[in-house]
Design a protein around this motif. Structure first.
Motif, PDB file in Angstrom:
ATOM      1  N   GLN A  59       0.868  -1.228   0.075  1.00  0.00           N
ATOM      2  CA  GLN A  59       0.037  -0.073  -0.035  1.00  0.00           C
ATOM      3  C   GLN A  59       0.794   0.943   0.005  1.00  0.00           C
ATOM      4  OE1 GLN A  59      -2.683  -0.572  -1.111  1.00  0.00           O
ATOM      5  NE2 GLN A  59      -3.188  -2.721  -0.300  1.00  0.00           N
ATOM      6  N   ASP A  60       1.965   0.845   0.091  1.00  0.00           N
ATOM      7  CA  ASP A  60       3.050   2.495  -0.090  1.00  0.00           C
ATOM      8  C   ASP A  60       3.071   2.721  -1.409  1.00  0.00           C
ATOM      9  OD1 ASP A  60       3.487   2.551   2.631  1.00  0.00           O
ATOM     10  OD2 ASP A  60       5.309   1.193   2.391  1.00  0.00           O
ATOM     11  N   ARG A  63      -1.534   3.008  -2.316  1.00  0.00           N
ATOM     12  CA  ARG A  63      -2.397   3.661  -1.510  1.00  0.00           C
ATOM     13  C   ARG A  63      -4.024   3.222  -1.401  1.00  0.00           C
ATOM     14  NH1 ARG A  63       0.376   8.640  -0.210  1.00  0.00           N
ATOM     15  NH2 ARG A  63       2.558   7.879  -0.595  1.00  0.00           N
ATOM     16  N   TRP A  66      -7.499   1.907   4.053  1.00  0.00           N
ATOM     17  CA  TRP A  66      -7.752   3.293   5.176  1.00  0.00           C
ATOM     18  C   TRP A  66      -6.669   3.189   6.047  1.00  0.00           C
ATOM     19  CZ3 TRP A  66     -12.672   6.033   4.931  1.00  0.00           C
ATOM     20  CH2 TRP A  66     -13.630   5.316   4.109  1.00  0.00           C
ATOM     21  N   GLU A  67      -6.391   4.435   6.523  1.00  0.00           N
ATOM     22  CA  GLU A  67      -5.471   4.662   7.505  1.00  0.00           C
ATOM     23  C   GLU A  67      -6.303   5.473   8.604  1.00  0.00           C
ATOM     24  OE1 GLU A  67      -2.311   6.784   5.951  1.00  0.00           O
ATOM     25  OE2 GLU A  67      -3.382   8.549   5.331  1.00  0.00           O
ATOM     26  N   LYS A  69      -5.740   8.518  11.120  1.00  0.00           N
ATOM     27  CA  LYS A  69      -4.919   9.889  11.177  1.00  0.00           C
ATOM     28  C   LYS A  69      -5.580  10.485  12.607  1.00  0.00           C
ATOM     29  CE  LYS A  69      -1.803  10.587   8.097  1.00  0.00           C
ATOM     30  NZ  LYS A  69      -0.706  11.415   7.908  1.00  0.00           N
ATOM     31  N   ARG A  74      -9.469   7.665   7.466  1.00  0.00           N
ATOM     32  CA  ARG A  74      -9.485   8.268   6.188  1.00  0.00           C
ATOM     33  C   ARG A  74      -8.861   7.420   5.136  1.00  0.00           C
ATOM     34  NH1 ARG A  74      -5.211  13.132   5.934  1.00  0.00           N
ATOM     35  NH2 ARG A  74      -3.702  11.619   4.766  1.00  0.00           N
ATOM     36  N   ARG A  76      -6.324   6.140   2.631  1.00  0.00           N
ATOM     37  CA  ARG A  76      -4.777   6.241   2.513  1.00  0.00           C
ATOM     38  C   ARG A  76      -4.663   7.041   1.426  1.00  0.00           C
ATOM     39  NH1 ARG A  76      -0.946   2.622   4.763  1.00  0.00           N
ATOM     40  NH2 ARG A  76      -2.513   1.217   5.335  1.00  0.00           N
ATOM     41  N   TYR A  92      -0.761   6.753  -8.279  1.00  0.00           N
ATOM     42  CA  TYR A  92      -0.831   5.333  -7.570  1.00  0.00           C
ATOM     43  C   TYR A  92      -1.746   4.468  -8.387  1.00  0.00           C
ATOM     44  CZ  TYR A  92       0.527   8.689  -4.055  1.00  0.00           C
ATOM     45  OH  TYR A  92       1.176   9.761  -3.496  1.00  0.00           O
ATOM     46  N   GLY A 191     -13.089   0.752   0.321  1.00  0.00           N
ATOM     47  CA  GLY A 191     -12.219   1.637   0.104  1.00  0.00           C
ATOM     48  C   GLY A 191     -12.529   2.266  -1.168  1.00  0.00           C
ATOM     49  N   PRO A 228      -7.688  -1.808  -1.535  1.00  0.00           N
ATOM     50  CA  PRO A 228      -6.490  -2.369  -1.175  1.00  0.00           C
ATOM     51  C   PRO A 228      -6.303  -3.861  -1.731  1.00  0.00           C
ATOM     52  CG  PRO A 228      -7.791  -2.513   0.789  1.00  0.00           C
ATOM     53  CD  PRO A 228      -8.613  -1.693  -0.627  1.00  0.00           C
ATOM     54  N   PHE A 346      -5.990  -3.665   6.085  1.00  0.00           N
ATOM     55  CA  PHE A 346      -6.476  -2.414   5.354  1.00  0.00           C
ATOM     56  C   PHE A 346      -7.792  -1.780   5.704  1.00  0.00           C
ATOM     57  CE2 PHE A 346      -4.561  -5.417   1.783  1.00  0.00           C
ATOM     58  CZ  PHE A 346      -3.300  -5.062   1.964  1.00  0.00           C
TER      59      PHE A 346
END
Lengths: 498, 225
Positions: A59-60, A63, A66-67, A69, A74, A76, A92, A191, A228, A346
């Motif tokens: 996912q780097d 993207r 979700w992440e 923060k 939110r 990614r 991406y 997502g 993802p 994810f």
């Protein structure tokens, strides 16, 4: 409590033989059109491996998902304005080379070639450009290639492993792999829906299928990055995104999805889960190591009177409640806690659960012979050929205890049946393993029945949709207007471009 | 006579075609109301073409719009030469940026076999028209400098005369050919835009900024808010 129904799935990985029949069933039904040749809504990959599209789990790179923060969940891909500012170029987005360029063969040469000294060959021809191409990738290109430096060793799930663990994993004659069939997870917190600028993707409340309105889709392609699991695909011919539709036309006729129906190894189960829609965000925000547990907790017990009342309030009828009570998915995920979501980290709350494979885990020790020591079954788990870290990275967001618990139960089932049928394990030992796994003989017997002897109607519990009634009472009667216009909701031929 | 057609009749034809065409396409073929992205087929060159082109054309168009809509504000602003130089310089730089992107996009369509597979004749025609427009605009900026200033006495009042349905061709009649090309080609582009991939201008997904992340659709029941 906001009770909703979800068509959910279980894949029992110990039973997958990697025959790809599921993929072919899906391809024949849905993705044999121009622009979709490269899409495999259902695919089967070899693990360890980089998968399809290459490195989809990284996912780097893409993207997806979700992440958290601060305390906020939110996508990614970034904040909304950030997404919109990338409309002109999505950095991406996987491109065709990350999947493969679809091709056919120049078969006519075989018939038309002038007589000569050499046998004519049918060269591969790109189905995009019509030119001859050199094949460098294709569907299942890494099939069975465990240990390969290009595929298996670049698996992102290996990143937490020590060098020694990797070396042992890929030792000659010690190599191991298993198959991972994948379809769209029809997530509770998808997502793809969250990053669609056009708002074209939606979750059908009645059965939870996540669908893309082809009419509203404007082809911005953020869903492709935002998922993802890389289970939305861009149709380069029509300029629209497409994805697995869970064979909803089949479900509405009371049939199971095509990839389920065709599964040769009978690894697949499909049925209803009830969940509490009010808790989706809270559950998706849980700390990583608790994600699997949190997702289990959002699934409601359909036998509970309060859940039943909540379901009725939301228009879920008795037949659906009954189907939820008979659901094989509920048994695997909640009763037995055997099936785990893929990559829970994810945070999309996927609805496809996997029973992790036991076979590649048991250690082969001396001279390449499998040594299944009666006394040291659990030692086998600790010194597994596939490190627990790897399994945990796939199935329990890194929490090794959860995977171990599942594998212990699977071992208990096996040893219990072996002590009964083969007699190579004493009853005492089998009982000790039951205790160790924290389950009872009757539970183990049920698991055995559902795993080894299930009938068609045990594996697939599809409730009656009564679509004709729904269509006729729908507020805007769109479906009636579109009657007779088949396809993915198209109201005209989906032909675009040159 | 030709001037009357180009500067008094063509604009109305173009705007009518744009409005009627866009509505017609939206109503009859909403499915096609977008461009067909080719990033999936070729991404690297697209980045260097698409990003400069889009940001360049958006800012330059907004600049044009600003001058046409608020001529008095512009007139006051450019009364100091430094500010005029600044505006012209910025405009020219942005113009070069979008021209660079546009040429790269055209080049990409020509040489990438995958992108060619999804390129229609009309796509090429459109790109060439846009190229003519960009080159003409930059040519004006070079050969007939300070357009921001002189357009306030020519093109801008002409636009206002068009808007008030009393077109005054004389504002444009004596301008250099390059300026006329830029003006006429602009109307042609406006007239054909709903019938080309340019229609995606109208599908800018601004609603994404405020819509909730998840979308759940009920078949029979409206969602409870």
């Amino acid at each position: 409590m906001d009770v909703r129904a979800q068509v959910a799935m279980v894949f029992h990985l110990d039973k997958c033989i990697g025959c790809h029949t599921c993929s072919i069933a899906c391809k024949n039904l849905w993705t044999s059109r121009e622009g979709t040749e490269y899409m495999w809504w259902n695919n089967v990959e070899t693990k360890p491996g980089t998968g399809y599209p290459t490195l989809w789990e990284d996912q780097d790179k893409y993207r997806g998902g979700w992440e958290v923060k601060g305390n906020q969940l939110r996508p990614r891909l970034g904040p909304r304005l950030g997404v919109l500012s990338q409309l002109f170029y999505n950095p991406y987005l996987p491109v065709m080379d990350d999947y493969y360029e679809p091709w056919t063969y120049d078969y006519e040469t075989l018939a038309n070639a002038p007589a000569g000294d050499d046998q004519p060959t049918a060269r591969p021809v790109s189905r995009v450009t019509g030119r001859y191409i050199d094949l460098e990738a294709g569907p299942n290109w890494d099939d069975d290639l465990s240990g390969s430096t290009t595929y298996a060793r670049n698996d992102t799930n290996l990143s937490n492993l020590t060098d020694a663990e990797r070396a042992s994993l890929f030792q000659i004659e010690q190599m191991v792999f298993f198959y991972l069939p994948r379809i769209c997870n029809h997530c509770l917190n998808p997502g793809c829906v969250a990053v669609c600028p056009s708002g074209a993707i939606y979750k059908r409340a009645e059965d939870g299928a996540v669908l893309i309105s082809q009419e509203k889709c404007r082809g911005w392609r953020f869903c492709v990055s935002g998922c993802p699991y890389k289970k939305t695909y861009y149709n380069w011919r029509t300029g629209k995104s497409e994805k697995c539709i869970l064979c909803y036309p089949r479900l509405e006729m009371g049939q199971t999805s095509s990839c389920f129906h065709s599964c040769v190894g009978r690894i697949r189960y499909q049925g209803i889960l009830f969940y509490d829609a009010d808790r989706i965000e809270e559950v998706a925000r849980a700390p990583e190591s608790e994600l699997v547990e949190a997702q289990r907790s959002i699934i409601l017990d359909p036998k509970d009177a309060a859940v039943e009342a909540g379901a009725k309030k939301n228009g879920i009828n008795d037949a659906w409640i009954d189907a939820a009570r008979r659901s094989p998915i509920y048994k695997f995920v909640k009763d037995w806690e055997l099936a785990l979501p893929l990559h829970a980290e994810f945070r999309t709350l996927p609805n496809l659960f996997y029973v992790p494979p036991l076979l590649p885990v048991i250690n082969a020790t001396k001279k390449g012979v499998y040594e299944i020591a009666e006394t040291d079954y659990f030692g086998a788990i600790e010194s597994a050929r596939v490190p627990m870290k790897y399994m945990a990275s796939l199935f329990s967001a890194g929490n090794e205890e959860i995977v171990k618990k599942v594998l212990k139960k699977l071992i208990a089932v096996r040893s219990h049946r072996q002590s009964k049928k083969v007699g190579n394990i004493s009853e005492n030992q089998a009982n000790a393993l039951l205790v160790e796994a924290g389950c009872t003989a009757s539970e183990v017997e049920q698991i055995f029945r559902m795993t080894s002897l299930p009938r068609y109607e045990d594996r697939f519990v599809i409730p009656p949709y009564q679509r004709e009634r729904d269509v006729e009472t729908a507020p805007d009667r769109t479906a009636i207007k579109q009657k007779g216009q088949t396809g993915l909701g198209f109201t005209q031929a989906p032909r675009r471009g040159p | 006579m030709i001037n009357i057609f180009l500067f008094a009749i063509l604009p109305y034809i173009a705007v009518t075609a744009a409005i009627v065409g866009a509505i017609w396409r939206y109503v009859t073929n909403r499915y096609s109301f977008s461009t067909i992205s080719s990033q999936f087929l070729e991404g690297r060159r697209l980045f260097w073409g698409s990003v400069p082109w889009h940001w360049g054309i958006i800012t330059v168009l907004l600049g044009h719009l600003f001058v046409v809509l608020l001529p008095l504000v512009v007139k006051g602003f450019i009364s100091a030469p430094v500010r005029l130089y600044l505006i012209e310089g910025t405009g020219f730089a942005l113009g070069m940026l979008l021209l660079f992107g546009l040429i790269l996009l055209l080049f990409r369509r020509a040489i990438s076999p995958r992108v060619r597979a999804v390129t229609s004749t009309f796509d090429v025609v459109l790109l060439v028209l846009l190229l003519v427009q960009a080159v003409a605009g930059l040519g004006i900026a070079i050969f007939y400098r300070w357009g921001v200033s002189w357009s306030l006495q020519t093109a801008v009042p002409w636009m206002w005369s068009l808007a008030s349905f009393s077109p005054k061709v004389e504002y444009m009649a004596d301008l250099p050919v390059l300026v006329k090309i830029h003006a006429v080609n602009a109307w042609v582009l406006i007239g054909i835009f709903p019938f080309t991939r340019l229609v995606h201008i109208l599908s800018i997904p601004l609603a994404y900024i405020w819509r909730p992340y998840q979308r759940v659709t009920w078949y029979r029941r409206q969602p409870q808010q």
